[in-house]
Design a protein around this motif. Structure first.
Motif, PDB file in Angstrom:
ATOM      1  N   ILE A  51     -11.127   1.220  -6.302  1.00 44.67           N
ATOM      2  CA  ILE A  51     -10.662   0.103  -5.491  1.00 44.67           C
ATOM      3  C   ILE A  51     -11.816  -0.300  -4.589  1.00 44.67           C
ATOM      4  O   ILE A  51     -12.074   0.311  -3.545  1.00 44.67           O
TER       5      ILE A  51
ATOM      6  N   GLU B 194       0.829  -1.210   0.000  1.00 37.08           N
ATOM      7  CA  GLU B 194       0.000   0.000   0.000  1.00 37.08           C
ATOM      8  C   GLU B 194       0.859   1.254   0.000  1.00 37.08           C
ATOM      9  O   GLU B 194       0.570   2.222  -0.715  1.00 37.08           O
TER      10      GLU B 194
ATOM     11  N   LEU C 283     -10.936   4.974  -3.400  1.00 39.56           N
ATOM     12  CA  LEU C 283     -10.989   3.825  -2.501  1.00 39.56           C
ATOM     13  C   LEU C 283     -12.360   3.755  -1.856  1.00 39.56           C
ATOM     14  O   LEU C 283     -12.971   4.793  -1.541  1.00 39.56           O
TER      15      LEU C 283
ATOM     16  N   PRO D 124     -10.326  -2.587  -0.774  1.00 40.13           N
ATOM     17  CA  PRO D 124      -8.924  -2.215  -0.527  1.00 40.13           C
ATOM     18  C   PRO D 124      -8.108  -3.292   0.167  1.00 40.13           C
ATOM     19  O   PRO D 124      -6.950  -3.529  -0.184  1.00 40.13           O
TER      20      PRO D 124
END
Length: 421
Positions: free
Chosen positions: A74, A40, A56, A77
Protein backbone atom coordinates in the motif's frame (compact mmCIF):
# COMPACT_ATOMS: atom_id res chain seq x y z
CA UNK A 1 -12.90 -4.21 -1.34
CA UNK A 2 -14.95 -4.38 1.84
CA UNK A 3 -16.42 -1.03 2.75
CA UNK A 4 -19.01 -1.02 -0.03
CA UNK A 5 -21.05 -3.20 2.30
CA UNK A 6 -21.75 -0.26 4.60
CA UNK A 7 -20.94 2.90 2.64
CA UNK A 8 -23.24 5.10 0.53
CA UNK A 9 -23.58 4.08 -3.10
CA UNK A 10 -21.27 5.83 -5.56
CA UNK A 11 -22.94 7.43 -8.52
CA UNK A 12 -22.14 7.29 -12.21
CA UNK A 13 -21.24 4.51 -14.56
CA UNK A 14 -23.01 5.52 -17.74
CA UNK A 15 -20.87 6.98 -20.52
CA UNK A 16 -22.40 9.87 -22.44
CA UNK A 17 -21.91 9.87 -26.21
CA UNK A 18 -18.56 11.45 -27.01
CA UNK A 19 -17.38 11.34 -23.39
CA UNK A 20 -13.94 9.91 -22.60
CA UNK A 21 -13.94 6.26 -21.50
CA UNK A 22 -14.26 5.60 -17.75
CA UNK A 23 -10.59 4.88 -17.15
CA UNK A 24 -9.66 8.30 -18.52
CA UNK A 25 -12.05 9.92 -16.03
CA UNK A 26 -10.33 8.52 -12.94
CA UNK A 27 -9.50 11.48 -10.74
CA UNK A 28 -7.60 12.08 -7.50
CA UNK A 29 -8.67 10.20 -4.40
CA UNK A 30 -11.70 11.86 -2.77
CA UNK A 31 -11.35 13.36 0.70
CA UNK A 32 -13.68 11.33 2.92
CA UNK A 33 -11.99 11.04 6.33
CA UNK A 34 -14.88 9.45 8.23
CA UNK A 35 -15.54 6.86 5.55
CA UNK A 36 -11.82 6.29 5.11
CA UNK A 37 -11.43 5.55 8.82
CA UNK A 38 -14.29 3.08 8.73
CA UNK A 39 -12.93 1.47 5.55
CA UNK A 40 -9.54 1.08 7.19
CA UNK A 41 -11.05 -0.68 10.20
CA UNK A 42 -12.96 -3.08 7.97
CA UNK A 43 -9.93 -3.73 5.78
CA UNK A 44 -7.73 -4.49 8.77
CA UNK A 45 -10.36 -6.89 10.09
CA UNK A 46 -10.76 -8.59 6.68
CA UNK A 47 -7.05 -9.23 6.14
CA UNK A 48 -6.22 -10.18 9.71
CA UNK A 49 -6.26 -13.92 8.98
CA UNK A 50 -5.66 -13.90 5.23
CA UNK A 51 -2.48 -15.74 4.14
CA UNK A 52 -1.03 -12.61 2.54
CA UNK A 53 1.58 -9.98 3.42
CA UNK A 54 0.43 -6.38 3.35
CA UNK A 55 3.09 -3.72 3.68
CA UNK A 56 1.96 -0.16 4.36
CA UNK A 57 4.21 2.76 3.53
CA UNK A 58 5.87 3.61 6.83
CA UNK A 59 6.67 0.04 7.75
CA UNK A 60 3.47 -1.43 9.27
CA UNK A 61 2.62 -5.01 8.27
CA UNK A 62 -0.80 -6.69 8.06
CA UNK A 63 -2.04 -10.16 7.14
CA UNK A 64 -1.10 -13.60 8.45
CA UNK A 65 1.15 -14.66 5.57
CA UNK A 66 4.81 -15.47 6.09
CA UNK A 67 7.82 -15.24 3.84
CA UNK A 68 6.86 -16.26 0.32
CA UNK A 69 3.17 -15.34 0.75
CA UNK A 70 1.62 -12.97 -1.81
CA UNK A 71 2.63 -9.37 -1.19
CA UNK A 72 0.49 -6.22 -1.37
CA UNK A 73 2.25 -2.88 -1.02
CA UNK A 74 0.00 0.00 0.00
CA UNK A 75 2.09 2.82 -1.40
CA UNK A 76 -0.30 5.66 -0.48
CA UNK A 77 -2.40 4.57 2.54
CA UNK A 78 -4.40 7.79 2.77
CA UNK A 79 -5.45 7.68 -0.89
CA UNK A 80 -6.11 3.93 -0.69
CA UNK A 81 -8.45 4.13 2.29
CA UNK A 82 -10.20 7.23 0.99
CA UNK A 83 -10.98 5.48 -2.31
CA UNK A 84 -12.05 2.37 -0.41
CA UNK A 85 -14.30 4.37 1.88
CA UNK A 86 -15.81 6.41 -0.93
CA UNK A 87 -16.57 3.61 -3.40
CA UNK A 88 -15.92 0.25 -1.71
CA UNK A 89 -15.19 -2.58 -4.16
CA UNK A 90 -15.02 -0.10 -7.03
CA UNK A 91 -12.53 1.97 -5.05
CA UNK A 92 -10.33 -1.07 -4.43
CA UNK A 93 -9.86 -1.54 -8.17
CA UNK A 94 -9.54 2.18 -8.81
CA UNK A 95 -6.79 2.43 -6.22
CA UNK A 96 -4.83 -0.20 -8.17
CA UNK A 97 -5.35 1.77 -11.38
CA UNK A 98 -4.09 4.91 -9.64
CA UNK A 99 -1.05 3.15 -8.17
CA UNK A 100 -2.17 3.55 -4.54
CA UNK A 101 -1.32 -0.13 -4.08
CA UNK A 102 0.83 -2.54 -6.06
CA UNK A 103 1.76 -6.20 -6.07
CA UNK A 104 4.51 -8.14 -7.85
CA UNK A 105 1.95 -10.88 -8.56
CA UNK A 106 -1.59 -9.49 -8.30
CA UNK A 107 -3.40 -12.72 -9.24
CA UNK A 108 -1.71 -14.64 -6.41
CA UNK A 109 -2.52 -11.84 -4.01
CA UNK A 110 -6.18 -11.60 -5.02
CA UNK A 111 -6.77 -15.38 -4.87
CA UNK A 112 -7.10 -15.56 -1.04
CA UNK A 113 -9.45 -12.56 -1.16
CA UNK A 114 -11.60 -14.34 -3.77
CA UNK A 115 -11.60 -17.60 -1.80
CA UNK A 116 -13.10 -15.84 1.25
CA UNK A 117 -15.16 -13.22 -0.52
CA UNK A 118 -18.35 -14.08 1.33
CA UNK A 119 -16.59 -13.80 4.71
CA UNK A 120 -14.53 -10.63 4.37
CA UNK A 121 -17.27 -8.44 5.84
CA UNK A 122 -18.53 -9.35 9.33
CA UNK A 123 -21.88 -11.14 9.19
CA UNK A 124 -23.93 -8.49 11.03
CA UNK A 125 -22.84 -5.82 8.53
CA UNK A 126 -23.78 -7.90 5.49
CA UNK A 127 -27.44 -7.27 6.27
CA UNK A 128 -26.92 -3.65 5.16
CA UNK A 129 -25.85 -4.63 1.63
CA UNK A 130 -29.11 -3.71 -0.07
CA UNK A 131 -29.00 -0.17 1.34
CA UNK A 132 -25.34 0.64 0.72
CA UNK A 133 -24.16 -1.47 -2.22
CA UNK A 134 -24.05 0.38 -5.52
CA UNK A 135 -26.64 -0.56 -8.14
CA UNK A 136 -26.12 -0.78 -11.88
CA UNK A 137 -27.18 2.38 -13.71
CA UNK A 138 -30.43 2.24 -15.62
CA UNK A 139 -28.48 3.18 -18.77
CA UNK A 140 -26.51 -0.09 -18.55
CA UNK A 141 -29.61 -2.27 -18.89
CA UNK A 142 -29.41 -4.68 -21.81
CA UNK A 143 -32.23 -3.36 -23.92
CA UNK A 144 -31.50 -3.69 -27.64
CA UNK A 145 -30.00 -0.19 -27.63
CA UNK A 146 -28.27 -0.67 -24.28
CA UNK A 147 -26.68 -3.93 -25.36
CA UNK A 148 -25.13 -2.29 -28.41
CA UNK A 149 -23.62 0.44 -26.25
CA UNK A 150 -22.38 -2.03 -23.63
CA UNK A 151 -20.73 -4.27 -26.23
CA UNK A 152 -19.20 -1.26 -27.97
CA UNK A 153 -17.61 -0.08 -24.73
CA UNK A 154 -15.61 -3.31 -24.35
CA UNK A 155 -15.22 -5.13 -27.64
CA UNK A 156 -14.72 -2.06 -29.81
CA UNK A 157 -11.73 -0.92 -27.76
CA UNK A 158 -9.38 -1.92 -30.60
CA UNK A 159 -8.93 -5.14 -32.55
CA UNK A 160 -5.19 -4.44 -32.42
CA UNK A 161 -5.21 -4.45 -28.60
CA UNK A 162 -6.91 -7.85 -28.44
CA UNK A 163 -4.54 -9.22 -31.08
CA UNK A 164 -1.60 -8.37 -28.81
CA UNK A 165 -2.60 -10.86 -26.11
CA UNK A 166 -4.91 -13.47 -27.67
CA UNK A 167 -3.54 -16.46 -29.58
CA UNK A 168 -3.57 -16.71 -33.36
CA UNK A 169 -7.20 -17.89 -33.43
CA UNK A 170 -8.29 -14.61 -31.75
CA UNK A 171 -10.49 -16.58 -29.34
CA UNK A 172 -11.53 -14.48 -26.32
CA UNK A 173 -12.98 -17.13 -24.00
CA UNK A 174 -11.67 -19.72 -21.60
CA UNK A 175 -9.88 -22.86 -22.76
CA UNK A 176 -9.17 -26.22 -21.05
CA UNK A 177 -5.51 -25.23 -20.80
CA UNK A 178 -2.98 -27.10 -18.69
CA UNK A 179 -0.26 -25.10 -16.90
CA UNK A 180 2.32 -24.05 -19.45
CA UNK A 181 0.28 -25.61 -22.26
CA UNK A 182 -0.18 -24.37 -25.80
CA UNK A 183 -2.96 -21.77 -25.82
CA UNK A 184 -3.85 -22.13 -29.47
CA UNK A 185 -4.20 -25.92 -29.23
CA UNK A 186 -6.39 -25.58 -26.13
CA UNK A 187 -8.63 -23.01 -27.83
CA UNK A 188 -9.11 -25.20 -30.90
CA UNK A 189 -9.93 -28.12 -28.60
CA UNK A 190 -12.53 -25.94 -26.84
CA UNK A 191 -14.14 -24.90 -30.13
CA UNK A 192 -14.30 -28.51 -31.30
CA UNK A 193 -15.82 -29.55 -27.98
CA UNK A 194 -18.63 -26.99 -28.33
CA UNK A 195 -19.30 -27.99 -31.94
CA UNK A 196 -19.38 -31.65 -30.95
CA UNK A 197 -21.88 -30.93 -28.17
CA UNK A 198 -24.13 -29.23 -30.74
CA UNK A 199 -23.70 -32.08 -33.24
CA UNK A 200 -22.28 -29.79 -35.95
CA UNK A 201 -21.18 -31.60 -39.09
CA UNK A 202 -21.33 -31.23 -42.87
CA UNK A 203 -24.67 -29.74 -43.93
CA UNK A 204 -25.63 -28.45 -40.48
CA UNK A 205 -27.41 -25.09 -40.46
CA UNK A 206 -25.60 -23.46 -37.52
CA UNK A 207 -26.42 -20.25 -35.69
CA UNK A 208 -23.65 -18.75 -33.57
CA UNK A 209 -24.73 -16.14 -31.03
CA UNK A 210 -21.67 -14.01 -30.32
CA UNK A 211 -19.22 -14.00 -33.23
CA UNK A 212 -16.07 -12.89 -31.47
CA UNK A 213 -13.43 -12.62 -34.17
CA UNK A 214 -14.73 -15.59 -36.13
CA UNK A 215 -12.75 -18.55 -34.77
CA UNK A 216 -15.73 -20.82 -34.13
CA UNK A 217 -17.39 -19.90 -37.43
CA UNK A 218 -14.22 -20.83 -39.30
CA UNK A 219 -13.94 -24.11 -37.45
CA UNK A 220 -17.61 -24.96 -38.11
CA UNK A 221 -17.41 -24.02 -41.79
CA UNK A 222 -14.35 -26.23 -42.15
CA UNK A 223 -16.61 -29.10 -41.05
CA UNK A 224 -18.98 -28.22 -43.89
CA UNK A 225 -21.62 -26.38 -41.86
CA UNK A 226 -23.59 -23.42 -43.21
CA UNK A 227 -23.02 -20.75 -40.54
CA UNK A 228 -24.97 -17.65 -39.57
CA UNK A 229 -23.15 -15.73 -36.85
CA UNK A 230 -24.34 -12.57 -35.10
CA UNK A 231 -22.52 -9.88 -33.13
CA UNK A 232 -23.16 -6.34 -31.87
CA UNK A 233 -19.55 -5.25 -32.26
CA UNK A 234 -18.78 -3.42 -35.50
CA UNK A 235 -15.04 -3.94 -35.12
CA UNK A 236 -15.45 -7.64 -34.42
CA UNK A 237 -17.74 -8.07 -37.40
CA UNK A 238 -15.29 -6.37 -39.75
CA UNK A 239 -12.27 -8.40 -38.66
CA UNK A 240 -14.24 -11.66 -38.45
CA UNK A 241 -15.43 -11.19 -42.04
CA UNK A 242 -11.84 -10.54 -43.15
CA UNK A 243 -10.55 -13.63 -41.35
CA UNK A 244 -13.33 -15.79 -42.78
CA UNK A 245 -12.57 -14.51 -46.28
CA UNK A 246 -8.85 -15.19 -45.78
CA UNK A 247 -9.74 -18.78 -44.90
CA UNK A 248 -11.74 -19.05 -48.16
CA UNK A 249 -15.00 -19.65 -46.30
CA UNK A 250 -17.10 -16.56 -47.08
CA UNK A 251 -19.56 -18.67 -49.06
CA UNK A 252 -20.30 -20.75 -45.95
CA UNK A 253 -20.44 -18.03 -43.27
CA UNK A 254 -22.83 -15.06 -43.02
CA UNK A 255 -21.60 -12.53 -40.43
CA UNK A 256 -24.40 -10.21 -39.29
CA UNK A 257 -24.50 -7.15 -37.06
CA UNK A 258 -27.61 -8.24 -35.20
CA UNK A 259 -29.04 -8.66 -31.71
CA UNK A 260 -29.88 -12.26 -30.76
CA UNK A 261 -33.47 -11.13 -30.10
CA UNK A 262 -33.81 -10.02 -33.71
CA UNK A 263 -32.59 -13.22 -35.39
CA UNK A 264 -35.14 -15.01 -37.55
CA UNK A 265 -35.18 -18.46 -39.11
CA UNK A 266 -34.67 -22.00 -37.88
CA UNK A 267 -31.40 -23.80 -37.31
CA UNK A 268 -30.25 -27.37 -36.76
CA UNK A 269 -27.75 -26.27 -34.13
CA UNK A 270 -26.92 -23.22 -32.03
CA UNK A 271 -23.62 -22.46 -30.31
CA UNK A 272 -23.04 -19.51 -27.97
CA UNK A 273 -19.64 -19.14 -26.29
CA UNK A 274 -19.52 -16.86 -23.24
CA UNK A 275 -22.21 -14.53 -24.48
CA UNK A 276 -24.76 -15.26 -21.76
CA UNK A 277 -22.70 -13.19 -19.32
CA UNK A 278 -23.61 -10.06 -21.31
CA UNK A 279 -27.36 -10.78 -21.38
CA UNK A 280 -28.28 -9.46 -17.92
CA UNK A 281 -30.56 -11.07 -15.35
CA UNK A 282 -33.72 -9.41 -16.66
CA UNK A 283 -33.19 -10.92 -20.11
CA UNK A 284 -32.02 -14.46 -19.27
CA UNK A 285 -35.51 -15.91 -19.91
CA UNK A 286 -35.62 -14.00 -23.22
CA UNK A 287 -32.24 -15.46 -24.21
CA UNK A 288 -33.30 -19.05 -23.54
CA UNK A 289 -36.65 -18.55 -25.28
CA UNK A 290 -34.74 -17.25 -28.30
CA UNK A 291 -32.62 -20.42 -28.35
CA UNK A 292 -35.76 -22.51 -28.23
CA UNK A 293 -37.53 -20.46 -30.92
CA UNK A 294 -34.62 -20.63 -33.33
CA UNK A 295 -33.79 -24.31 -32.91
CA UNK A 296 -35.60 -26.95 -34.96
CA UNK A 297 -37.26 -29.84 -33.18
CA UNK A 298 -34.65 -32.50 -32.62
CA UNK A 299 -31.86 -29.89 -32.87
CA UNK A 300 -28.98 -29.37 -30.46
CA UNK A 301 -27.43 -26.37 -28.74
CA UNK A 302 -24.22 -25.76 -26.83
CA UNK A 303 -23.48 -22.80 -24.60
CA UNK A 304 -20.30 -22.00 -22.70
CA UNK A 305 -20.82 -19.93 -19.58
CA UNK A 306 -18.73 -18.49 -16.79
CA UNK A 307 -20.58 -19.26 -13.56
CA UNK A 308 -20.57 -18.17 -9.95
CA UNK A 309 -22.10 -19.89 -6.88
CA UNK A 310 -25.87 -19.56 -6.79
CA UNK A 311 -25.95 -18.07 -3.29
CA UNK A 312 -23.47 -15.39 -4.35
CA UNK A 313 -25.53 -14.67 -7.48
CA UNK A 314 -28.61 -14.11 -5.33
CA UNK A 315 -26.68 -11.88 -2.91
CA UNK A 316 -24.92 -9.72 -5.51
CA UNK A 317 -27.06 -9.72 -8.65
CA UNK A 318 -28.10 -6.08 -8.19
CA UNK A 319 -24.64 -4.81 -7.24
CA UNK A 320 -22.58 -2.42 -9.32
CA UNK A 321 -18.90 -3.36 -9.33
CA UNK A 322 -15.54 -2.27 -10.68
CA UNK A 323 -15.93 -4.81 -13.51
CA UNK A 324 -19.25 -3.21 -14.52
CA UNK A 325 -17.86 0.33 -14.46
CA UNK A 326 -14.63 -0.34 -16.32
CA UNK A 327 -14.85 -3.62 -18.24
CA UNK A 328 -18.26 -5.23 -18.82
CA UNK A 329 -21.14 -2.77 -18.34
CA UNK A 330 -24.46 -4.53 -17.90
CA UNK A 331 -22.86 -7.93 -17.39
CA UNK A 332 -23.75 -10.59 -14.84
CA UNK A 333 -22.49 -14.12 -14.39
CA UNK A 334 -25.14 -16.84 -14.05
CA UNK A 335 -24.98 -19.91 -11.84
CA UNK A 336 -25.32 -23.53 -12.91
CA UNK A 337 -28.68 -23.63 -11.13
CA UNK A 338 -29.84 -20.53 -12.98
CA UNK A 339 -28.98 -22.06 -16.35
CA UNK A 340 -30.59 -25.40 -15.56
CA UNK A 341 -33.72 -23.66 -14.26
CA UNK A 342 -34.07 -21.54 -17.39
CA UNK A 343 -33.65 -24.55 -19.66
CA UNK A 344 -36.52 -26.25 -17.82
CA UNK A 345 -38.78 -23.20 -17.57
CA UNK A 346 -38.21 -21.46 -20.90
CA UNK A 347 -37.33 -24.11 -23.47
CA UNK A 348 -38.37 -27.47 -24.83
CA UNK A 349 -34.78 -28.64 -24.42
CA UNK A 350 -33.18 -31.06 -22.01
CA UNK A 351 -29.63 -30.89 -20.72
CA UNK A 352 -27.75 -33.83 -22.20
CA UNK A 353 -24.20 -33.13 -21.03
CA UNK A 354 -22.11 -30.60 -19.16
CA UNK A 355 -18.38 -30.25 -18.57
CA UNK A 356 -16.30 -27.80 -16.52
CA UNK A 357 -12.71 -26.56 -16.78
CA UNK A 358 -12.28 -23.65 -14.39
CA UNK A 359 -8.60 -24.42 -13.71
CA UNK A 360 -7.97 -24.19 -17.45
CA UNK A 361 -9.56 -20.74 -17.53
CA UNK A 362 -7.20 -19.59 -14.77
CA UNK A 363 -4.24 -20.63 -16.92
CA UNK A 364 -5.82 -19.01 -19.99
CA UNK A 365 -6.04 -15.71 -18.10
CA UNK A 366 -2.49 -16.07 -16.80
CA UNK A 367 -1.16 -16.46 -20.31
CA UNK A 368 -3.29 -13.55 -21.59
CA UNK A 369 -1.92 -11.32 -18.83
CA UNK A 370 1.63 -12.45 -19.54
CA UNK A 371 1.21 -11.63 -23.23
CA UNK A 372 -0.50 -8.31 -22.46
CA UNK A 373 2.39 -7.26 -20.23
CA UNK A 374 5.05 -8.46 -22.68
CA UNK A 375 3.41 -6.58 -25.54
CA UNK A 376 2.47 -3.43 -23.64
CA UNK A 377 4.96 -1.34 -25.61
CA UNK A 378 3.10 -2.15 -28.83
CA UNK A 379 -0.27 -1.44 -27.19
CA UNK A 380 0.98 1.88 -25.83
CA UNK A 381 2.13 2.78 -29.34
CA UNK A 382 -1.52 2.52 -30.41
CA UNK A 383 -2.26 5.52 -28.21
CA UNK A 384 -3.18 3.93 -24.87
CA UNK A 385 -1.74 5.12 -21.58
CA UNK A 386 -0.78 3.74 -18.19
CA UNK A 387 -4.32 3.88 -16.77
CA UNK A 388 -5.53 1.40 -19.37
CA UNK A 389 -2.45 -0.74 -18.70
CA UNK A 390 -3.18 -0.99 -14.99
CA UNK A 391 -6.92 -1.36 -15.58
CA UNK A 392 -6.41 -4.38 -17.82
CA UNK A 393 -3.72 -5.83 -15.57
CA UNK A 394 -6.14 -5.69 -12.64
CA UNK A 395 -9.04 -7.06 -14.70
CA UNK A 396 -7.08 -10.08 -15.92
CA UNK A 397 -5.53 -10.77 -12.49
CA UNK A 398 -8.87 -10.29 -10.70
CA UNK A 399 -10.53 -12.76 -13.08
CA UNK A 400 -7.70 -15.27 -12.79
CA UNK A 401 -7.98 -15.14 -9.00
CA UNK A 402 -11.69 -15.95 -9.25
CA UNK A 403 -10.95 -19.16 -11.15
CA UNK A 404 -7.88 -20.08 -9.10
CA UNK A 405 -9.91 -19.86 -5.89
CA UNK A 406 -12.87 -21.83 -7.27
CA UNK A 407 -15.21 -18.88 -6.77
CA UNK A 408 -15.69 -18.86 -10.55
CA UNK A 409 -16.01 -21.79 -12.92
CA UNK A 410 -16.70 -22.26 -16.62
CA UNK A 411 -19.02 -24.85 -18.12
CA UNK A 412 -20.04 -26.13 -21.51
CA UNK A 413 -23.67 -27.27 -21.59
CA UNK A 414 -25.01 -29.54 -24.32
CA UNK A 415 -28.78 -29.40 -24.88
CA UNK A 416 -31.19 -31.29 -27.08
CA UNK A 417 -34.58 -30.05 -28.19
CA UNK A 418 -37.25 -32.70 -27.93
CA UNK A 419 -38.63 -33.78 -31.30
CA UNK A 420 -42.39 -33.27 -31.38
CA UNK A 421 -44.50 -36.03 -32.86
Amino acid sequence: MTSAEIEPRPTGGAVAPGAPPPWEQLGPAPHAPVRAALAERLFRHAVRELPVRIALAGGERLGSGGTGSPLMRIERPSEFFNRLGHAGKIGFGESYMAGDWTSPEPAELLTPFAARLAELVPGPLQAFRRWVDAHQPESDRNTTAGSRNNIHRHYDLSNDVFARFLDETMTYSGAPLLPGGDLREAQVSKLDSALDLAGVRSGTRLLEIGTGWGSLSVRAAQRGAAVTTVTLSEQQRALAADRIAAAGLSDRVDVRLCDYREVQGRYDAIVSIEMIEAVGAQYWPTYFRALDRLLVDGGSAAIQAITMPHDRLRATKDSYTWIHKYVFPGGLLPSVELIEGNVRANTGMVLAERRAFGAGYAETLRQWRERFTANWGEIAALGFGDLLHRMWEFYLAYSEAGFRSGYLDVWQFGMRKTARS
